[in-house]
Scaffold this active site. Structure first.
Site, PDB file in Angstrom:
ATOM      1  N   GLY A  46     -35.437   0.496  19.753  1.00 42.93           N
ATOM      2  CA  GLY A  46     -36.766  -0.093  19.650  1.00 42.93           C
ATOM      3  C   GLY A  46     -37.821   0.986  19.752  1.00 42.93           C
ATOM      4  O   GLY A  46     -37.569   2.075  20.286  1.00 42.93           O
ATOM      5  N   GLN A  51     -46.090   4.489  21.348  1.00 46.23           N
ATOM      6  CA  GLN A  51     -45.165   5.621  21.501  1.00 46.23           C
ATOM      7  C   GLN A  51     -45.317   6.657  20.388  1.00 46.23           C
ATOM      8  O   GLN A  51     -44.816   7.774  20.505  1.00 46.23           O
ATOM      9  CB  GLN A  51     -43.710   5.129  21.533  1.00 46.23           C
ATOM     10  CG  GLN A  51     -43.386   4.316  22.778  1.00 46.23           C
ATOM     11  CD  GLN A  51     -41.928   3.933  22.798  1.00 46.23           C
ATOM     12  OE1 GLN A  51     -41.530   2.977  22.153  1.00 46.23           O
ATOM     13  NE2 GLN A  51     -41.110   4.693  23.521  1.00 46.23           N
ATOM     14  N   CYS A  93     -35.828   4.856  27.772  1.00 50.24           N
ATOM     15  CA  CYS A  93     -37.019   4.809  26.934  1.00 50.24           C
ATOM     16  C   CYS A  93     -37.185   6.155  26.240  1.00 50.24           C
ATOM     17  O   CYS A  93     -37.060   7.195  26.892  1.00 50.24           O
ATOM     18  CB  CYS A  93     -38.241   4.503  27.799  1.00 50.24           C
ATOM     19  SG  CYS A  93     -39.777   4.414  26.867  1.00 50.24           S
ATOM     20  N   LEU A  94     -37.449   6.121  24.947  1.00 46.89           N
ATOM     21  CA  LEU A  94     -37.626   7.372  24.198  1.00 46.89           C
ATOM     22  C   LEU A  94     -38.786   8.198  24.752  1.00 46.89           C
ATOM     23  O   LEU A  94     -38.813   9.413  24.566  1.00 46.89           O
ATOM     24  CB  LEU A  94     -37.861   7.074  22.715  1.00 46.89           C
ATOM     25  CG  LEU A  94     -36.666   6.480  21.963  1.00 46.89           C
ATOM     26  CD1 LEU A  94     -37.074   6.058  20.563  1.00 46.89           C
ATOM     27  CD2 LEU A  94     -35.514   7.473  21.914  1.00 46.89           C
ATOM     28  N   HIS A 135     -38.734  -4.986  26.307  1.00 48.53           N
ATOM     29  CA  HIS A 135     -39.104  -3.604  26.630  1.00 48.53           C
ATOM     30  C   HIS A 135     -40.247  -3.142  25.723  1.00 48.53           C
ATOM     31  O   HIS A 135     -41.228  -2.547  26.199  1.00 48.53           O
ATOM     32  CB  HIS A 135     -37.855  -2.719  26.465  1.00 48.53           C
ATOM     33  CG  HIS A 135     -38.054  -1.266  26.695  1.00 48.53           C
ATOM     34  ND1 HIS A 135     -37.430  -0.563  27.717  1.00 48.53           N
ATOM     35  CD2 HIS A 135     -38.805  -0.352  26.032  1.00 48.53           C
ATOM     36  CE1 HIS A 135     -37.805   0.710  27.657  1.00 48.53           C
ATOM     37  NE2 HIS A 135     -38.633   0.869  26.640  1.00 48.53           N
ATOM     38  N   GLU A 136     -40.136  -3.421  24.415  1.00 50.14           N
ATOM     39  CA  GLU A 136     -41.182  -2.971  23.479  1.00 50.14           C
ATOM     40  C   GLU A 136     -42.483  -3.746  23.675  1.00 50.14           C
ATOM     41  O   GLU A 136     -43.568  -3.177  23.576  1.00 50.14           O
ATOM     42  CB  GLU A 136     -40.696  -3.089  22.028  1.00 50.14           C
ATOM     43  CG  GLU A 136     -39.444  -2.288  21.695  1.00 50.14           C
ATOM     44  CD  GLU A 136     -39.437  -0.875  22.231  1.00 50.14           C
ATOM     45  OE1 GLU A 136     -40.517  -0.249  22.307  1.00 50.14           O
ATOM     46  OE2 GLU A 136     -38.352  -0.392  22.594  1.00 50.14           O
ATOM     47  N   HIS A 139     -44.501  -2.220  26.304  1.00 45.42           N
ATOM     48  CA  HIS A 139     -45.232  -1.027  25.859  1.00 45.42           C
ATOM     49  C   HIS A 139     -46.615  -1.391  25.312  1.00 45.42           C
ATOM     50  O   HIS A 139     -47.570  -0.628  25.466  1.00 45.42           O
ATOM     51  CB  HIS A 139     -44.457  -0.307  24.746  1.00 45.42           C
ATOM     52  CG  HIS A 139     -43.439   0.680  25.229  1.00 45.42           C
ATOM     53  ND1 HIS A 139     -43.760   1.797  25.965  1.00 45.42           N
ATOM     54  CD2 HIS A 139     -42.099   0.735  25.050  1.00 45.42           C
ATOM     55  CE1 HIS A 139     -42.661   2.494  26.220  1.00 45.42           C
ATOM     56  NE2 HIS A 139     -41.623   1.866  25.685  1.00 45.42           N
TER      57      HIS A 139
HETATM   58 NI    NI Z   1     -39.629   2.466  25.709  1.00 46.92          NI
END
Ligand code: NI
Length: 176
Positions: A46, A51, A93-94, A135-136, A139
Site C-alpha cells: 500500500g 508518502q 511502513c515504507l 493503514h493507508e 496516512h
Molecule cells: Ni505506511
C-alpha cells in the site's frame, strides 16, 4: 511513469491532514499511476499520497504486492463506513524502514471511496487487504501505525524512532 521518492519519517508531510480530491483529471490519473509503480517497486502492499509528498486523500493498495494486476485498489477520498471484529498482525511502513510491530485493528472493513473519474463505490475488505487499507487511510490523516501501538510495543517504537531522528534512516525498507 516514474517511481517517486518515498518520504521517510520524520518528514512533516507524514503528519498532514490531507485535503479531499476535488479535481478529477489527467493530473490525478498520473499521480495514481506513479503511486502504483512506486508501491510495486518498493515493494509494498500500500501507499498513500503524503508518502510521495502529495497532500491529497488518495491511496493505492495491493495485497499481492504486484503479483496480480487485478488486485490493485485505487481509493480516492476513501472513508471507513463500517468495521467488525478485531485482528492483531505485523505491520511495517515504507516511510519507517526497518521497523515492524504487531498492530490491533478491526478485522474487516467496508470502505466508501471514489474512482479516478469521481464515481462513488464501496468495497468490503478482510485480512491483509483490510489491514493495508486501514493503514493507508490513517496516512491520509497524518497517523502512522506506530501511533496505534500501546504498552511495550509503543515503547519499542518510540526508542526506534528516537534513533531514527538522531541518525537518519538506514536504508529503504520492504514494508507497506
Ligand atoms: Ni505506511
Amino acid at each position: 511513469m516514474p517511481v517517486l521518492p518515498i518520504r521517510l519519517y520524520p518528514d512533516p508531510v507524514l503528519r498532514v491532514e490531507c485535503a479531499p480530491v476535488e479535481e478529477f483529471g489527467a493530473d490525478l490519473t498520473r499521480l495514481v499511476a506513479d503511486m502504483i509503480e512506486t508501491m510495486h517497486e518498493a515493494p509494498g502492499v500500500g501507499l498513500a499520497a503524503p508518502q510521495v509528498g502529495v497532500e491529497l486523500r488518495v491511496a493505492v493498495v495491493d495485497p499481492t504486492a504486484g503479483m496480480d494486476p487485478e488486485a490493485v485498489r485505487v481509493l480516492v477520498n476513501p472513508r471507513v463506513v463500517d468495521s467488525a471484529g478485531v485482528d492483531t498482525d505485523t505491520e511495517g511502513c515504507l516511510s519507517i524502514p526497518e521497523f515492524t510491530e504487531k498492530v490491533t485493528r478491526p478485522a474487516t472493513v467496508r470502505i466508501a471511496a471514489t474512482d479516478l473519474e469521481g464515481s462513488a463505490f464501496e468495497i468490503d475488505a478482510e485480512e491483509l487487504e483490510a489491514r493495508a487499507i486501514q493503514h493507508e487511510l490513517d496516512h491520509l490523516d497524518g497517523v502512522l501505525f506506530v501511533d496505534r501501538l500501546r504498552g511495550l510495543r509503543r515503547q519499542r517504537a518510540r526508542s526506534f524512532l528516537r534513533r531514527l531522528r538522531a541518525n537518519g534512516p538506514v536504508s529503504a525498507g520492504e514494508e507497506s
